[in-house]
Design a protein around this motif. Structure first.
Motif, short mmCIF file in Angstrom:
data_model
loop_
_atom_site.label_atom_id
_atom_site.label_comp_id
_atom_site.label_asym_id
_atom_site.label_seq_id
_atom_site.Cartn_x
_atom_site.Cartn_y
_atom_site.Cartn_z
N PRO A 441 0.82 -1.21 0.00
CA PRO A 441 0.00 0.00 0.00
C PRO A 441 0.86 1.27 0.00
N VAL A 442 0.27 2.34 -0.54
CA VAL A 442 0.97 3.63 -0.56
C VAL A 442 0.92 4.24 0.83
N ARG A 443 2.06 4.63 1.33
CA ARG A 443 2.10 5.29 2.64
C ARG A 443 1.53 6.69 2.55
N ARG A 444 0.93 7.11 3.62
CA ARG A 444 0.48 8.50 3.70
C ARG A 444 1.70 9.37 3.94
N ARG A 445 2.03 10.18 2.98
CA ARG A 445 3.30 10.90 3.00
C ARG A 445 3.07 12.36 3.40
N PRO A 446 3.74 12.82 4.45
CA PRO A 446 3.56 14.21 4.87
C PRO A 446 4.17 15.18 3.87
N ARG A 447 3.56 16.36 3.78
CA ARG A 447 4.08 17.43 2.94
C ARG A 447 4.80 18.48 3.76
N SER A 448 4.46 18.56 5.04
CA SER A 448 5.03 19.63 5.86
C SER A 448 4.99 19.22 7.33
N VAL A 449 5.76 19.96 8.11
CA VAL A 449 5.70 19.87 9.58
C VAL A 449 5.35 21.26 10.08
N LEU A 450 4.32 21.33 10.92
CA LEU A 450 3.83 22.60 11.44
C LEU A 450 4.15 22.72 12.93
N VAL A 451 4.77 23.83 13.29
CA VAL A 451 4.95 24.19 14.70
C VAL A 451 4.01 25.35 14.99
N GLU A 452 3.17 25.20 15.99
CA GLU A 452 2.24 26.27 16.33
C GLU A 452 2.44 26.71 17.77
N PHE A 453 2.55 28.01 17.95
CA PHE A 453 2.62 28.61 19.27
C PHE A 453 1.28 29.28 19.56
N GLU A 454 0.60 28.80 20.61
CA GLU A 454 -0.69 29.37 20.97
C GLU A 454 -0.53 30.25 22.21
N PRO A 455 -0.84 31.53 22.08
CA PRO A 455 -0.67 32.42 23.24
C PRO A 455 -1.78 32.22 24.26
N LEU A 456 -1.40 32.32 25.53
CA LEU A 456 -2.35 32.28 26.64
C LEU A 456 -2.24 33.62 27.35
N PHE A 457 -3.29 34.42 27.30
CA PHE A 457 -3.26 35.76 27.89
C PHE A 457 -3.89 35.73 29.27
N TYR A 458 -3.23 36.35 30.23
CA TYR A 458 -3.75 36.42 31.59
C TYR A 458 -3.92 37.88 31.99
N ASP A 459 -4.82 38.13 32.91
CA ASP A 459 -5.08 39.50 33.35
C ASP A 459 -4.41 39.82 34.69
N ASP A 460 -3.43 39.03 35.07
CA ASP A 460 -2.76 39.25 36.36
C ASP A 460 -1.48 40.06 36.23
N GLY A 461 -1.25 40.63 35.04
CA GLY A 461 -0.06 41.45 34.86
C GLY A 461 1.20 40.66 34.57
N GLY A 462 1.11 39.36 34.44
CA GLY A 462 2.29 38.54 34.17
C GLY A 462 2.69 38.60 32.71
N GLY A 463 3.79 37.92 32.36
CA GLY A 463 4.26 37.89 30.98
C GLY A 463 3.39 37.00 30.10
N GLU A 464 3.64 37.09 28.79
CA GLU A 464 2.88 36.30 27.83
C GLU A 464 3.38 34.86 27.85
N LEU A 465 2.45 33.93 27.95
CA LEU A 465 2.77 32.51 28.05
C LEU A 465 2.15 31.75 26.88
N PHE A 466 2.76 30.58 26.57
CA PHE A 466 2.36 29.86 25.36
C PHE A 466 2.25 28.36 25.62
N ASN A 467 1.33 27.71 24.90
CA ASN A 467 1.37 26.29 24.63
C ASN A 467 1.92 26.11 23.21
N TRP A 468 2.39 24.93 22.90
CA TRP A 468 2.88 24.67 21.55
C TRP A 468 2.54 23.26 21.11
#
Length: 732
Positions: A441-468
């Protein structure tokens, strides 16, 4: 004089090709004035290639002084064939310059004519799906110049006399004919001295293919009115070119290869025409291939078909992939959606031929074109393996793109892909066991690799934090999440980036291996506003899977693009419209975007509306270019305006300057971007061209190119909805 053996050979060819020549004669038409016009003179010829469609040379529709012919109301003219004169109108002109294209854009002397009565029944010629090679037995046809006559091509003894000399074949008596008026060349001889417009004549094999097209020998006279008619290769039973005329200086005959139709695009639609939709080439060839397949339906009235003639002349050649396999394969391919990127076709051909790249010598736009690239002159078994492998890849790719898509249209595509897979399986039963294992069978072949940074904003005055997260992409919004860091708290951006880089090298190498021999998948990095200046191409990742592997910059070795993380939620109509327009633009050019001025309070003022208008009114091929930093300030405002007005691509400097005025380094940047885009061709090739530029800059030290950031956001391949559970936060 020809020997008796040569004359016997000629008579044998005519007997063997008689049915094919008759079909070619019936599909050749004459173009002339409208049915009710008083002037019945022949303008030129054409060939019926799909229901309601005629292919001809664009110059046939122009008078000798270059102006348009004397057309009837609404541009109507006549097409004579089958004893009748049908009304028709020009729909596509591939020869006219495109105002949006840059200088030197390739054009072809081709035009597509639509018959105005949709119920008109007629035969169709078979257009080759592969580039022409040396012509052994080739004929030129001219359309019937008088409606009410419908004679098949003549093959009497007077025209079976041939002279074989100097590497070609020429019709006896051709060299003595005088040049005709109105077209380059002259008419072949006919009994009694009259030109017979229905008789094909033999053309020498051509020895060159250059910017002028296909060339055949100077001893062949091109009949007045034959321009626009088909050049038929009898050995393959296909129309391989459209006759153009005879060159004035070196007197060689010229024809436009039918593969030049691959350049057909929506920009060639003439004013007032309805056309074939956003991808006219795919639509036209789909009509062509499905018509020929339907001609073999059981119980269908009518006589022998073009396929029957092809099958007769190809019988006994020992081909395992014959004309019947081709007929069915192209019908199945015609039912599939057009490939979203021509590079996918080239990659599939390269894989089927066991090499790491596509053909390279000619453009492949559709699955049909890829099929035509597989005739390599190899032994029949190797050729069969290539076709089976290619069609297996296509069936798998198409099925993968709509595997989870909802709706009836997607379900229909899955059904057609399944039919193609069943056809491939049936043809693969004669393969050797090792080849069956290799191909499926034909393998499912990737075309790209995606890195995503998702910002998490807080209202406590702290710095910007991320999940990835890290995902493998397969096109059309199909992603597989392979690594993730998700928590309620998140981490600062630099820490998130460091975590990604520790694992990214191995992930890219694994994706490269899955993508195929020699492949380098694209790295895509989705970042939010405020991080659009991220120089991801300069990220250093492990060069191998060794524990002590050296770290190398990722940019010179693979395409790296930035994506806007804020476009993940839904597809904005302006974004999709702009993408569709720029994706089909024949040429790209840089649009220098000045940042909006700011007043003393920091609010945008003065030229902000002007920047917005500049972006909104930009033409299809425009790509915004900024030398100011997009991290903050007015440069960030300008980049945001480009995204809000729908631009899917942009170029800027990772180390762009702030609020100071532009200087010599800015001029160097914009000059370099202009030069890059002038030779870029389609938008799809831009990521790879930027990669090549980065690699060159790494060697030569061009500072502006080392800092170049490419935003490339495809709304038809949106980044995934990765995080299903998010902390409840409020923006600062």
């Amino acid at each position: 004089m020809a020997t008796s053996e040569e004359r016997a050979h000629g008579r044998g060819d005519r007997a063997r090709y008689g049915q094919l020549l008759a079909h070619a004669g019936r599909t050749t038409v004459a173009l002339r004035a409208a049915p009710d016009a008083p002037d019945p003179r022949l303008w030129g010829s054409g060939v019926l290639i799909a229901p309601g469609w005629v292919l001809t040379c664009a110059h046939v529709l122009a008078a000798s002084d270059g102006r348009r012919r004397d057309l009837g109301p609404d541009g109507v003219f006549g097409v004579a064939f089958g004893g009748r004169l049908a009304a028709a109108r020009l729909e596509y002109d591939l020869s006219r310059p495109d105002p949006a294209a840059g200088p030197g854009t390739a054009r072809a002397d081709l035009a597509l004519v639509r018959l105005l009565d949709p119920d008109t029944e007629h035969p169709c010629a078979w257009l080759s799906d592969q580039p022409a090679t040396l012509l052994e037995d080739a004929y030129i046809f001219r359309g019937h110049d008088r409606p009410g006559t419908d004679r098949p091509p003549r093959t009497d003894a007077a025209h079976e006399r041939v002279v074989r000399d100097g590497g070609g074949v020429r019709a006896a008596g051709d060299a003595a004919e005088a040049d005709g008026a109105g077209e380059a060349g002259g008419a072949p001889g006919a009994p009694g001295g009259a030109a017979d417009p229905f008789t094909p004549f033999i053309a020498v094999r051509f020895g060159a293919r250059d910017a002028r097209g296909l060339q055949f020998g100077s001893d062949v006279r091109v009949t007045p009115g034959a321009s626009g008619g088909p050049l038929l290769d009898c050995d393959r039973g296909e129309v391989v070119g459209i006759v153009k005329g005879r060159h004035q200086q070196d007197h060689v005959g010229l024809a436009v290869p039918v593969t030049a139709l691959r350049g057909l695009g929506p920009e060639h639609l003439v004013a007032g025409a309805t056309g074939l939709g956003p991808d006219p080439y795919h639509a036209l060839m789909g009509l062509h291939d499905r018509w020929h397949w339907s001609g073999q339906d059981l119980g269908r009235p009518g006589g022998p078909t073009w396929f029957d003639a092809q099958h007769a002349i190809m019988a006994g050649r020992g081909r395992l992939w014959g004309v019947q396999e081709r007929l069915q394969a192209l019908d199945l391919l015609a039912r599939l959606p057009a490939p979203r990127d021509p590079l996918v076709v080239e990659a599939a051909v390269g894989e089927a031929l066991d090499r790491g790249e596509g053909p390279g010598a000619w453009a492949l736009r559709t699955w049909r074109d890829g099929h035509g690239a597989l005739y390599q002159g190899s032994d029949p078994y190797t050729e069969l393996c290539a076709f089976v492998h290619y069609l297996r890849i296509v069936a798998q790719r198409v099925a993968d793109e709509v595997r989870e898509a909802p709706g009836e249209a997607a379900a229909e595509v899955r059904e057609h892909a399944a039919h193609l897979a069943e056809f491939v399986q049936a043809k693969a039963v004669v393969l050797q066991p090792q080849d069956r294992r290799r191909i499926g069978p034909v393998r499912r072949r990737p075309r790209s690799v995606l890195v995503e940074f998702e910002p998490l904003f807080y209202d406590d005055g702290g710095g910007e934090l991320f999940n990835w997260s890290v995902s493998e992409g397969y096109g059309r919004g199909q992603w597989l999440r392979v690594d993730v860091q998700e928590s309620d708290g998140g981490v600062p951006f630099e820490q998130a980036r460091a975590q990604v880089l520790r694992r990214l090298g191995a992930r890219l190498l694994r994706a490269d291996g899955d993508a195929g021999p020699g492949a380098r998948v694209r790295l895509e990095v989705a970042v939010p506003e405020g991080h659009w200046h991220t120089p991801a191409d300069r990220w250093e990742v492990a060069a191998s899977t060794r524990r002590t592997a050296r770290a190398r910059p990722v940019g010179p070795g693979r395409a790296v693009i930035l994506r806007d993380q804020g476009r993940r939620e839904e597809i904005d109509p302006a974004w999709l419209r702009r993408w569709q327009r720029v994706a089909v633009a024949p040429a790209l050019h840089a649009l220098r975007v000045p940042p909006p001025r700011r007043d003393g309070a920091g609010a945008a003022a003065g030229s902000a509306d002007g920047v917005w208008r500049l972006l909104e009114e930009a033409d299809d091929g425009a790509v915004p270019a900024l030398c100011h930093t997009v991290a903050d300030g007015t440069g960030r405002d300008a980049a945001g305006a480009a995204l809000d007005t729908g631009f899917p691509a942009g170029l800027w400097s990772a180390a762009g300057h702030g609020e100071r005025s532009c200087d010599a380094s800015c001029e160097e940047f914009h000059r370099g971007v202009r030069e890059l885009l002038q030779g870029s061709g389609s938008l799809a090739r831009l990521p790879e061209l930027v990669r090549e530029l980065r690699a060159k800059a790494a060697e030569e030290g061009a500072h502006w190119a080392r800092d170049l950031v490419l935003l490339y956001d495809d709304p038809e391949d949106p980044i995934p909805q990765l995080f299903t559970a998010r902390p409840q936060v409020s923006p600062r």
